[in-house]
Design an enzyme around this catalytic site. Structure first.
Site, mmCIF file in Angstrom:
data_model
loop_
_atom_site.group_PDB
_atom_site.id
_atom_site.type_symbol
_atom_site.label_atom_id
_atom_site.label_comp_id
_atom_site.label_asym_id
_atom_site.label_seq_id
_atom_site.Cartn_x
_atom_site.Cartn_y
_atom_site.Cartn_z
ATOM 1 N N HIS A 37 0.835 -1.206 0.000
ATOM 2 C CA HIS A 37 0.000 0.000 0.000
ATOM 3 C C HIS A 37 0.872 1.260 0.000
ATOM 4 C CE1 HIS A 37 -2.649 -2.958 2.310
ATOM 5 N NE2 HIS A 37 -3.407 -2.657 1.273
ATOM 6 N N GLU A 148 -0.605 -4.335 -9.003
ATOM 7 C CA GLU A 148 -0.656 -5.521 -9.868
ATOM 8 C C GLU A 148 -0.814 -6.792 -9.049
ATOM 9 O OE1 GLU A 148 2.809 -5.420 -12.358
ATOM 10 O OE2 GLU A 148 1.903 -3.975 -13.740
ATOM 11 N N SER A 186 -2.208 -8.143 3.302
ATOM 12 C CA SER A 186 -2.795 -8.000 4.637
ATOM 13 C C SER A 186 -3.167 -9.364 5.207
ATOM 14 C CB SER A 186 -4.044 -7.118 4.576
ATOM 15 O OG SER A 186 -3.754 -5.899 3.938
ATOM 16 N N ARG A 187 -3.385 -10.347 4.331
ATOM 17 C CA ARG A 187 -3.817 -11.670 4.796
ATOM 18 C C ARG A 187 -2.641 -12.547 5.219
ATOM 19 N NH1 ARG A 187 -8.049 -10.538 0.795
ATOM 20 N NH2 ARG A 187 -10.073 -10.839 1.799
HETATM 21 P P1 AMP Z 1 -6.343 -4.151 -0.356
HETATM 22 O O1 AMP Z 1 -6.217 -3.285 0.853
HETATM 23 O O2 AMP Z 1 -5.841 -5.544 -0.135
HETATM 24 O O3 AMP Z 1 -7.702 -4.088 -0.981
HETATM 25 O O4 AMP Z 1 -5.346 -3.542 -1.428
HETATM 26 C C1 AMP Z 1 -5.427 -2.178 -1.776
HETATM 27 C C2 AMP Z 1 -4.528 -1.929 -2.950
HETATM 28 O O5 AMP Z 1 -3.180 -2.262 -2.600
HETATM 29 C C3 AMP Z 1 -4.888 -2.783 -4.173
HETATM 30 O O6 AMP Z 1 -4.756 -1.970 -5.341
HETATM 31 C C4 AMP Z 1 -3.857 -3.869 -4.133
HETATM 32 O O7 AMP Z 1 -3.573 -4.445 -5.388
HETATM 33 C C5 AMP Z 1 -2.655 -3.116 -3.602
HETATM 34 N N1 AMP Z 1 -1.676 -4.050 -3.036
HETATM 35 C C6 AMP Z 1 -1.910 -4.978 -2.092
HETATM 36 N N2 AMP Z 1 -0.783 -5.702 -1.868
HETATM 37 C C7 AMP Z 1 0.171 -5.210 -2.706
HETATM 38 C C8 AMP Z 1 1.536 -5.541 -2.973
HETATM 39 N N3 AMP Z 1 2.152 -6.528 -2.328
HETATM 40 N N4 AMP Z 1 2.200 -4.827 -3.898
HETATM 41 C C9 AMP Z 1 1.562 -3.812 -4.579
HETATM 42 N N5 AMP Z 1 0.291 -3.460 -4.382
HETATM 43 C C10 AMP Z 1 -0.407 -4.141 -3.459
#
Ligand code: AMP
Length: 284
Positions: A37, A148, A186-187
């Site tokens: 993030h 991505e 996050s998981r």
């Molecule tokens: P989430 O909070 O899991 O819904 O993710 C929010 C954003 O962060 C989404 O656009 C995800 O693709 C991005 N994201 C989550 N993990 C990663 C990562 N390891 N590298 C790059 N972007 C990420």
């Protein structure tokens, strides 16, 4: 950093920024911020005058039985990290603020949502596109930064924006990984010590698939089968899918055409969480 909890407040703040001639970079998340993030916030800060972060654990994209209540919500820490990363505005609406009445309107992107994550989680993408469309409508014209890491989601959101002429430019950002190759998520906090030790096998399987392509394999199904075999062999992983697809249409490929970019994607359950990963490769 300003924290807005109402749609009206968030919209007014970003309208004021644009009226003052400043460009807006939007980073939609579900919180529990990690380096992935933060890389999106950094990209937004590099390209835009004002960085706006949204944190909302969207019930619409969780199916019954997917434990939304257990999703991590370290909000104080998230706000500290966001501020340190240069975020100007954080939008942290409640569920009632986002959905004051149950939504009767759903945004559905056809085609791209039927396979992979969509096959495993049939209602998931409608939940994602509905909330992202709402967030875009509240935020107004901006650049929006997506990882991505969720490659299918990125393609689906791009298609929604194109089809609906939303005034948002989508920017895809590379996957941030742990030193051993595991994609940040996050998981990952749900992994036991033993599962965490096995987890990088997912990324290694993708790398093995990419090496096969680079060595001249032209049958996409062979590449997918290699990735699937490596993950299935890495107990206690339970493979969900391994696919080799066109990066824009997400169509599963048969023959790999030299000079084209293809995407290798994999998902597998490891203990409690399902882990996702993917890798781009240029067919030589
Ligand atoms: P989430 O909070 O899991 O819904 O993710 C929010 C954003 O962060 C989404 O656009 C995800 O693709 C991005 N994201 C989550 N993990 C990663 C990562 N390891 N590298 C790059 N972007 C990420």
């Amino acid at each position: 950093m300003e924290v807005e909890t109402t749609k009206a407040g968030f919209r007014a703040r970003l309208d004021a920024e644009r009226a003052a001639g400043r460009s807006v970079g939007l980073v939609p998340t579900m919180g529990a911020l990690h380096d992935g993030h933060l890389s999106l916030l950094a990209a937004a800060g590099a390209e835009c005058d004002v960085v706006a972060l949204t944190i909302f654990v969207n019930p619409l994209q969780f199916a019954a039985g997917e434990d939304i209540d257990a999703y991590p919500r370290p909000i104080e820490r998230d706000l500290e990290l966001a501020e340190a990363a240069g975020t100007a505005v954080a939008f942290t609406p409640s569920t009632d603020e986002m959905y004051p009445v149950p939504t009767a309107t759903t945004v559905h992107v056809d085609g791209l949502t039927g396979s992979m994550e969509g096959a495993s989680r049939p209602t998931h993408f409608d939940g994602v596109t509905t909330v992202v469309a709402k967030l875009f409508n509240v935020a107004g014209p901006c650049r929006a930064f997506f990882g991505e890491k969720d490659f299918q989601q990125l393609a689906v959101v791009r298609r929604m924006v194109a089809d609906l002429d939303l005034p948002v430019a989508i920017v895809g950002c590379p996957i941030v990984r742990e030193p051993d190759g595991l994609a940040r998520s996050s998981r990952n906090v749900y992994l036991s010590v033993e599962e965490r030790a096995v987890a990088p096998a997912l990324h290694r399987a993708l790398e093995a698939g990419a090496r096969l392509v680079e060595a001249g394999e032209r049958d996409a199904r062979e590449v997918a089968a290699r990735i699937a075999g490596l993950v299935a062999d890495a107990a206690p992983f339970q493979l969900d899918y391994a696919e080799v697809v066109d990066p824009t249409t997400l169509e599963a490929l048969e023959e790999l055409v030299p000079g084209t970019e293809v995407r290798l994607l994999v998902a597998a359950r490891l203990g409690t969480p399902r882990l996702l990963d993917n890798l781009g490769v240029l067919v030589p």
